[in-house]
Design a protein around this motif. Structure first.
Motif, PDB file in Angstrom:
ATOM      1  N   CYS A 167       0.819  -1.222   0.000  1.00 48.97           N
ATOM      2  CA  CYS A 167       0.000   0.000   0.000  1.00 48.97           C
ATOM      3  C   CYS A 167       0.843   1.259   0.000  1.00 48.97           C
ATOM      4  CB  CYS A 167      -0.956   0.001   1.184  1.00 48.97           C
ATOM      5  SG  CYS A 167      -0.215   0.458   2.775  1.00 48.97           S
ATOM      6  N   THR A 168       2.142   1.171   0.344  1.00 45.80           N
ATOM      7  CA  THR A 168       2.973   2.374   0.392  1.00 45.80           C
ATOM      8  C   THR A 168       3.308   2.920  -0.993  1.00 45.80           C
ATOM      9  OG1 THR A 168       4.979   1.025   0.624  1.00 45.80           O
ATOM     10  CG2 THR A 168       3.958   1.844   2.651  1.00 45.80           C
ATOM     11  N   ASP A 169       2.838   2.253  -2.053  1.00 41.79           N
ATOM     12  CA  ASP A 169       2.886   2.875  -3.374  1.00 41.79           C
ATOM     13  C   ASP A 169       1.889   4.031  -3.453  1.00 41.79           C
ATOM     14  OD1 ASP A 169       4.883   1.253  -4.299  1.00 41.79           O
ATOM     15  OD2 ASP A 169       3.593  -0.032  -5.509  1.00 41.79           O
ATOM     16  N   ARG A 170       0.965   4.064  -2.450  1.00 44.80           N
ATOM     17  CA  ARG A 170       0.072   5.201  -2.292  1.00 44.80           C
ATOM     18  C   ARG A 170       0.324   5.789  -0.902  1.00 44.80           C
ATOM     19  NH1 ARG A 170      -5.949   3.819  -3.449  1.00 44.80           N
ATOM     20  NH2 ARG A 170      -6.097   6.105  -3.590  1.00 44.80           N
ATOM     21  N   TRP A 171      -0.507   6.738  -0.469  1.00 43.47           N
ATOM     22  CA  TRP A 171      -0.289   7.400   0.818  1.00 43.47           C
ATOM     23  C   TRP A 171      -1.137   6.717   1.884  1.00 43.47           C
ATOM     24  CZ3 TRP A 171      -1.334  12.828  -1.664  1.00 43.47           C
ATOM     25  CH2 TRP A 171      -0.334  13.080  -2.631  1.00 43.47           C
ATOM     26  N   CYS A 172      -0.743   5.503   2.253  1.00 41.98           N
ATOM     27  CA  CYS A 172      -1.551   4.705   3.174  1.00 41.98           C
ATOM     28  C   CYS A 172      -1.110   4.853   4.621  1.00 41.98           C
ATOM     29  CB  CYS A 172      -1.529   3.237   2.753  1.00 41.98           C
ATOM     30  SG  CYS A 172       0.089   2.442   2.940  1.00 41.98           S
ATOM     31  N   TRP A 173      -0.158   5.724   4.901  1.00 40.48           N
ATOM     32  CA  TRP A 173       0.274   6.015   6.270  1.00 40.48           C
ATOM     33  C   TRP A 173       0.332   7.523   6.397  1.00 40.48           C
ATOM     34  CZ3 TRP A 173       3.217   5.568   2.159  1.00 40.48           C
ATOM     35  CH2 TRP A 173       4.473   6.197   2.089  1.00 40.48           C
ATOM     36  N   CYS A 174      -0.029   8.040   7.571  1.00 39.77           N
ATOM     37  CA  CYS A 174      -0.275   9.482   7.661  1.00 39.77           C
ATOM     38  C   CYS A 174       0.978  10.315   7.459  1.00 39.77           C
ATOM     39  CB  CYS A 174      -0.955   9.829   8.975  1.00 39.77           C
ATOM     40  SG  CYS A 174       0.059   9.681  10.464  1.00 39.77           S
ATOM     41  N   ASP A 175       2.166   9.772   7.752  1.00 40.00           N
ATOM     42  CA  ASP A 175       3.411  10.521   7.530  1.00 40.00           C
ATOM     43  C   ASP A 175       3.542  11.003   6.092  1.00 40.00           C
ATOM     44  OD1 ASP A 175       3.410   8.479   9.492  1.00 40.00           O
ATOM     45  OD2 ASP A 175       5.580   8.440   9.628  1.00 40.00           O
ATOM     46  N   GLU A 203      -5.480  12.294  -3.929  1.00 43.66           N
ATOM     47  CA  GLU A 203      -4.862  11.287  -3.067  1.00 43.66           C
ATOM     48  C   GLU A 203      -4.904  11.699  -1.595  1.00 43.66           C
ATOM     49  OE1 GLU A 203      -3.394   8.018  -3.929  1.00 43.66           O
ATOM     50  OE2 GLU A 203      -4.940   8.563  -5.378  1.00 43.66           O
ATOM     51  N   PHE A 204      -4.752  12.984  -1.325  1.00 44.42           N
ATOM     52  CA  PHE A 204      -4.854  13.466   0.064  1.00 44.42           C
ATOM     53  C   PHE A 204      -6.233  13.145   0.623  1.00 44.42           C
ATOM     54  CE2 PHE A 204      -5.704  16.268   3.539  1.00 44.42           C
ATOM     55  CZ  PHE A 204      -4.486  16.535   4.142  1.00 44.42           C
ATOM     56  N   LYS A 205      -7.269  13.397  -0.160  1.00 40.23           N
ATOM     57  CA  LYS A 205      -8.625  13.138   0.325  1.00 40.23           C
ATOM     58  C   LYS A 205      -8.858  11.647   0.532  1.00 40.23           C
ATOM     59  CE  LYS A 205     -13.421  14.510  -0.151  1.00 40.23           C
ATOM     60  NZ  LYS A 205     -13.956  13.208   0.269  1.00 40.23           N
ATOM     61  N   ALA A 206      -8.315  10.822  -0.343  1.00 37.21           N
ATOM     62  CA  ALA A 206      -8.477   9.379  -0.170  1.00 37.21           C
ATOM     63  C   ALA A 206      -7.840   8.921   1.136  1.00 37.21           C
ATOM     64  CB  ALA A 206      -7.859   8.650  -1.356  1.00 37.21           C
ATOM     65  N   THR A 207      -6.651   9.425   1.417  1.00 35.25           N
ATOM     66  CA  THR A 207      -5.964   9.069   2.655  1.00 35.25           C
ATOM     67  C   THR A 207      -6.729   9.574   3.867  1.00 35.25           C
ATOM     68  OG1 THR A 207      -3.825   9.096   1.551  1.00 35.25           O
ATOM     69  CG2 THR A 207      -3.805   9.317   3.940  1.00 35.25           C
ATOM     70  N   THR A 208      -7.208  10.799   3.804  1.00 36.77           N
ATOM     71  CA  THR A 208      -7.940  11.387   4.923  1.00 36.77           C
ATOM     72  C   THR A 208      -9.251  10.648   5.174  1.00 36.77           C
ATOM     73  OG1 THR A 208      -6.920  13.539   4.585  1.00 36.77           O
ATOM     74  CG2 THR A 208      -9.023  13.514   5.766  1.00 36.77           C
ATOM     75  N   TYR A 219      -5.430  11.671  13.140  1.00 39.81           N
ATOM     76  CA  TYR A 219      -5.191  10.614  12.164  1.00 39.81           C
ATOM     77  C   TYR A 219      -4.602   9.381  12.840  1.00 39.81           C
ATOM     78  CZ  TYR A 219      -5.701  13.601   7.977  1.00 39.81           C
ATOM     79  OH  TYR A 219      -6.180  14.417   6.980  1.00 39.81           O
ATOM     80  N   PHE A 220      -5.131   8.218  12.479  1.00 43.85           N
ATOM     81  CA  PHE A 220      -4.428   6.985  12.802  1.00 43.85           C
ATOM     82  C   PHE A 220      -3.176   6.928  11.929  1.00 43.85           C
ATOM     83  CE2 PHE A 220      -8.841   5.861  13.871  1.00 43.85           C
ATOM     84  CZ  PHE A 220      -8.658   5.365  15.154  1.00 43.85           C
ATOM     85  N   ARG A 221      -2.115   6.334  12.448  1.00 43.72           N
ATOM     86  CA  ARG A 221      -0.879   6.256  11.654  1.00 43.72           C
ATOM     87  C   ARG A 221      -1.119   5.443  10.381  1.00 43.72           C
ATOM     88  NH1 ARG A 221       3.405   3.241   9.089  1.00 43.72           N
ATOM     89  NH2 ARG A 221       5.197   4.662   9.104  1.00 43.72           N
TER      90      ARG A 221
END
Length: 389
Positions: A167-175, A203-208, A219-221
């Motif tokens: 999943c780290t190919d996308r922004w799946c962690w809040c850092d 992508e920011f909205k998807a992560t949020t 945010y959860f990590r």
């Protein structure tokens, strides 16, 4: 001589937990003068520059910290661009580093951690390095857009030795919200190509939507922590993780046009998180490594506290946060992280690389902690400069 080659004296013995008297907490509300703030910022910057290859000062660091393009160092380098606005002596080390690294980003073609250093190169392009400094960043993100990843944001660790979750190919962690979207928005502003901004917003909205807890306004990590609770049944929200988010939003807003219709979304999120974080600051000025654990005796932690101080100071200066409400908290945060600076200029009490609250001590430092300190200090100086002019 380059600041990179400065030599400083050996470290003095580390002090005990930095403390402040209850009376000082109640009475100290005066914003320091800009020159006093910047003197502290220069101390930390100079120590970090002088010790940038002294790995003995960071015994717990990952091997990857030795790569200047890795996020651990990149946090410091992009923060140095803010100090360079005040003192031109800090620009040459950035230019030297960029030429040495051929202005490249990290080697992973999609991972947000490898994209943070692009902010330093964009700064360099605006400040004399020209298109040469910008070209690799453009090529990197053109590849990202042409090969957009659409996988799940669920964080499923890889097999031992196989690396992190796919999943780290996308922004799946809040850092990641500090590492990547501000870089994309700065690139959009620099080039005029709005594709980069559109990608960042989507992508920011998807992560949020996935990681933000609308009840706690934190945010959860990552998804592994949705159901994590401490011994008292409290949810676990990592201080530095949410610090990455707040600082990332600041840097996004700073890169967005004033009339951008997307600003309202980020401003609303920023205010909501700031209001919650205000209630979680401890009397000594620090935020706990685990934000909801404000019990007495929780250790000081300077990196998360520095990011919140940065966000509060910037938010006040930008007119997004009420000065009377937030400036005392920003001053307490600044005082706290200044107390974490060791006699030789090393910032201590920096939690080491991780993904959750952990132990921390006076002797522990990292590039990203120094970077957070520089961001906080330059934002506090911006605030003070207006008050004392």
């Amino acid at each position: 001589m380059s600041l990179i080659l400065l030599a400083l004296a050996g470290a003095a013995p580390a002090p005990a937990v930095p403390t402040v008297s209850p009376a000082a907490v109640e009475t100290r509300a005066q914003l320091p003068r800009p020159d006093a703030i910047l003197a502290q910022v220069r101390r930390v910057a100079d120590w970090q520059l002088a010790n940038r290859t002294n790995w003995a000062t960071m015994p717990a660091a990952r091997k990857s910290v030795q790569n200047p393009r890795d996020w651990q160092q990149a946090t410091f380098w992009i923060a140095l661009t803010e100090l360079a606005k005040y003192d031109a002596r800090y620009a040459p080390p950035l230019m030297e580093l960029g030429r040495e690294q051929a202005w490249k980003l990290g080697d992973n073609p999609f991972h947000a951690d490898d994209q943070l250093i692009g902010q330093a190169w964009i700064w360099a392009a605006r400040n004399g390095a020209g298109q040469e400094a910008l070209a690799p960043t453009i090529a990197y993100f053109d590849h990202v857009l042409a090969n957009r990843q659409t996988g799940s944001l669920e964080f499923i660790p890889g097999a031992p030795g196989a690396g992190w979750s796919k999943c780290t190919d996308r922004w799946c962690w809040c850092d990641a919200l500090f590492m990547a979207p501000p870089t994309l928005l700065q690139l959009a502003r620099q080039t005029g190509d709005q594709r980069y901004a559109e990608f960042a917003h989507e992508e920011f909205k998807a992560t949020t939507d996935y990681l933000y807890d609308p009840v706690e306004k934190l945010y959860f990590r990552d998804s592994r922590f949705f159901d994590t609770r401490d011994a008292k049944g409290r949810k676990q929200f990592w201080s530095r993780g949410n610090g990455w988010v707040m600082a990332g939003i600041v840097r996004m807003l700073d890169a967005m046009p004033r009339k951008d219709p997307k600003r309202a979304y980020y401003e609303g999120l920023f205010r909501a998180m700031a209001a919650r974080l205000l209630t979680l600051q401890k009397p000594d000025g620090y935020w706990s490594p685990s934000l909801l654990d404000t019990d007495p005796g929780t250790p000081p932690e300077s990196s998360g506290t520095a990011f919140y101080t940065y966000a509060f100071a910037w938010g006040i200066d930008a007119g997004l946060l009420d000065r009377a409400t937030y400036q005392p908290a920003a001053i307490r945060g600044w005082d706290a992280i200044v107390r974490a600076v060791q006699p030789d200029g090393m910032l201590g009490w920096v939690q080491q690389v991780g993904d959750r609250p952990d132990s921390v001590s006076a002797k522990e430092t990292q590039f990203y902690g120094a970077g957070a300190f520089l961001l906080a200090g330059t934002a506090m100086a911006d605030l003070a400069r207006k008050e004392y002019r």
